[in-house]
Design a protein around this motif. Structure first.
Motif, PDB file in Angstrom:
ATOM      1  N   ALA A  53       1.041  -1.404  -0.012  1.00  0.00           N
ATOM      2  CA  ALA A  53       0.104  -0.075   0.125  1.00  0.00           C
ATOM      3  C   ALA A  53       0.832   1.352  -0.070  1.00  0.00           C
ATOM      4  O   ALA A  53       0.531   2.295  -0.654  1.00  0.00           O
ATOM      5  CB  ALA A  53      -0.816   0.094   1.262  1.00  0.00           C
ATOM      6  N   THR A  54       1.847   1.404   0.812  1.00  0.00           N
ATOM      7  CA  THR A  54       2.882   2.249   0.856  1.00  0.00           C
ATOM      8  C   THR A  54       3.250   2.842  -0.526  1.00  0.00           C
ATOM      9  O   THR A  54       3.379   3.902  -0.590  1.00  0.00           O
ATOM     10  CB  THR A  54       4.099   2.149   1.986  1.00  0.00           C
ATOM     11  OG1 THR A  54       3.210   1.902   3.060  1.00  0.00           O
ATOM     12  CG2 THR A  54       4.661   3.356   1.923  1.00  0.00           C
ATOM     13  N   ILE A  55       3.973   1.728  -1.122  1.00  0.00           N
ATOM     14  CA  ILE A  55       4.695   2.038  -2.364  1.00  0.00           C
ATOM     15  C   ILE A  55       3.712   2.344  -3.655  1.00  0.00           C
ATOM     16  O   ILE A  55       4.320   3.061  -4.541  1.00  0.00           O
ATOM     17  CB  ILE A  55       5.772   1.023  -2.759  1.00  0.00           C
ATOM     18  CG1 ILE A  55       4.957  -0.202  -3.412  1.00  0.00           C
ATOM     19  CG2 ILE A  55       6.538   0.805  -1.646  1.00  0.00           C
ATOM     20  CD1 ILE A  55       6.067  -1.026  -3.852  1.00  0.00           C
ATOM     21  N   ASN A  56       2.395   2.018  -3.538  1.00  0.00           N
ATOM     22  CA  ASN A  56       1.661   2.077  -4.453  1.00  0.00           C
ATOM     23  C   ASN A  56       0.739   3.393  -4.180  1.00  0.00           C
ATOM     24  O   ASN A  56      -0.343   3.916  -4.968  1.00  0.00           O
ATOM     25  CB  ASN A  56       0.574   0.939  -4.874  1.00  0.00           C
ATOM     26  CG  ASN A  56       1.431  -0.052  -5.530  1.00  0.00           C
ATOM     27  OD1 ASN A  56       1.954   0.074  -6.559  1.00  0.00           O
ATOM     28  ND2 ASN A  56       1.894  -1.071  -4.788  1.00  0.00           N
ATOM     29  N   ALA A  57       0.908   3.997  -3.018  1.00  0.00           N
ATOM     30  CA  ALA A  57       0.030   5.244  -2.703  1.00  0.00           C
ATOM     31  C   ALA A  57       0.701   6.626  -3.024  1.00  0.00           C
ATOM     32  O   ALA A  57       0.138   7.599  -2.822  1.00  0.00           O
ATOM     33  CB  ALA A  57      -0.118   5.335  -1.125  1.00  0.00           C
TER      34      ALA A  57
END
Length: 259
Positions: free
Chosen positions: A244-248
Motif C-alpha cells: 500500500a505504501t509504495i503504491n500510494a
C-alpha cells in the motif's frame, strides 16, 4: 566477491548504476570493461575515463552477445566477474492488451533472456577461473510489486529465483553467485527518475554497495539499508502495508521503494 584485483565485465553500463559501479570498481584496483549498444556513449566513456575498456553489445540480440563475449575474452582472458546489469522498466496498463504486450515482451527479453544469454556465453570460462563471480541484478520490486510496472516486477522476481537456483548449482565450485538488490535509485530508468527525491542518490547507493561488497565478501545478496523495507515485508508480516505504501505515491513511478 573480493573487492579488488578482478577483471570485471558489466554490460548495460553506459549510464546509471552500471557506469557508477564500473567507475568505483575501477578505482578499487579492478580491470573493468563496460558494454552498451551506443558507440558514441562508449567512446565518451573511453575518453573521459582512461583505462576503462569498452565493447559494443546488445543483450536483446543473441549474436551480439556471442560476438561481445568473444571480444571480451580474447582481450581479457583473466575475466573473473560478470555483472548482468542491463535492464529496462516501463509503465504498463494490463487492462488494455494493445498498450502493454510489446512492452512486456521487450522487458522480458531484456531483463530475463538477456542475463540468461550472458551467463551462458561466459559460464564455461568463469568455471575455469580459480575465483569467479556472477553478479545478477534484481530489485526491491522482485519482492513487493509496484502496480504500474507489472512486467518489470515479474522480470526481477525471475532474476531473484534464477540467482537462488544457480547458487545451488554452483555450490562447491569456484563460481559464486551474488544478487544485487537495489531500491529506487536516481537514474534514468524511468523518465524524470533522476530527480525523484524519494529515490536514493546514485552516489550514495554505489558507495554503500561497494562497502557491503568489501565487508561482506561471502554475502549472497547485497542489500543497502533502504531496500530492506521492500525485501522483508512478507517476513516481517507487514507486506500489505508495504504494498500500500509504495503504491500510494505518484502514478508515474515516484515511489519510495524499488528500482
Amino acid at each position: 566477491m573480493n573487492i579488488t584485483g578482478n577483471t570485471v565485465f558489466i554490460p548495460g553500463a553506459t549510464s546509471g548504476i552500471g557506469l557508477a559501479l564500473a567507475l568505483e570498481l575501477r578505482a578499487r584496483g579492478n580491470t573493468v570493461i563496460v558494454g552498451g549498444r551506443r558507440a558514441e556513449l562508449l567512446d565518451r566513456i573511453a575518453d573521459e575515463h582512461p583505462g576503462i575498456g569498452t565493447v559494443r553489445i546488445d543483450i536483446t540480440d543473441a549474436a551480439s552477445i556471442a560476438s561481445a563475449a568473444k571480444e571480451v575474452l580474447s582481450n581479457h582472458p583473466g575475466l573473473n566477474v560478470l555483472v548482468t546489469m542491463a535492464g529496462v522498466m516501463n509503465i504498463e496498463d494490463w487492462r488494455d492488451p494493445a498498450s502493454f504486450l510489446a512492452s512486456a515482451e521487450s522487458t522480458v527479453t531484456t531483463n530475463v533472456v538477456g542475463p540468461i544469454r550472458l551467463i551462458a556465453a561466459f559460464v564455461e570460462h568463469l568455471q575455469a577461473q580459480p575465483d569467479a563471480t556472477i553478479m545478477t541484478v534484481s530489485s526491491g520490486l522482485a519482492f513487493t510489486p509496484l502496480k504500474v510496472t507489472p512486467s518489470y516486477n515479474a522480470s526481477k522476481a525471475a532474476i531473484h529465483m534464477l540467482s537462488e537456483s544457480l547458487r545451488l548449482q554452483f555450490a562447491g565450485t569456484s563460481v559464486k553467485v551474488v544478487e544485487l538488490v537495489p531500491p529506487a535509485v536516481r537514474t534514468a530508468l524511468l523518465p524524470g527518475h533522476e530527480d525523484n527525491e524519494l529515490a536514493m542518490p546514485l552516489d550514495e547507493f554505489v558507495a554503500e554497495t561497494v562497502a557491503l561488497l568489501e565487508t561482506q565478501p561471502d554475502a549472497k545478496e547485497i542489500q543497502v539499508e533502504r531496500v530492506k523495507f521492500l525485501r522483508y515485508g512478507e517476513a516481517r508480516g507487514d507486506y500489505d502495508r508495504v504494498v500500500a505504501t509504495i503504491n500510494a505515491s505518484d502514478p508515474h513511478g515516484k515511489q519510495p521503494g524499488g528500482v
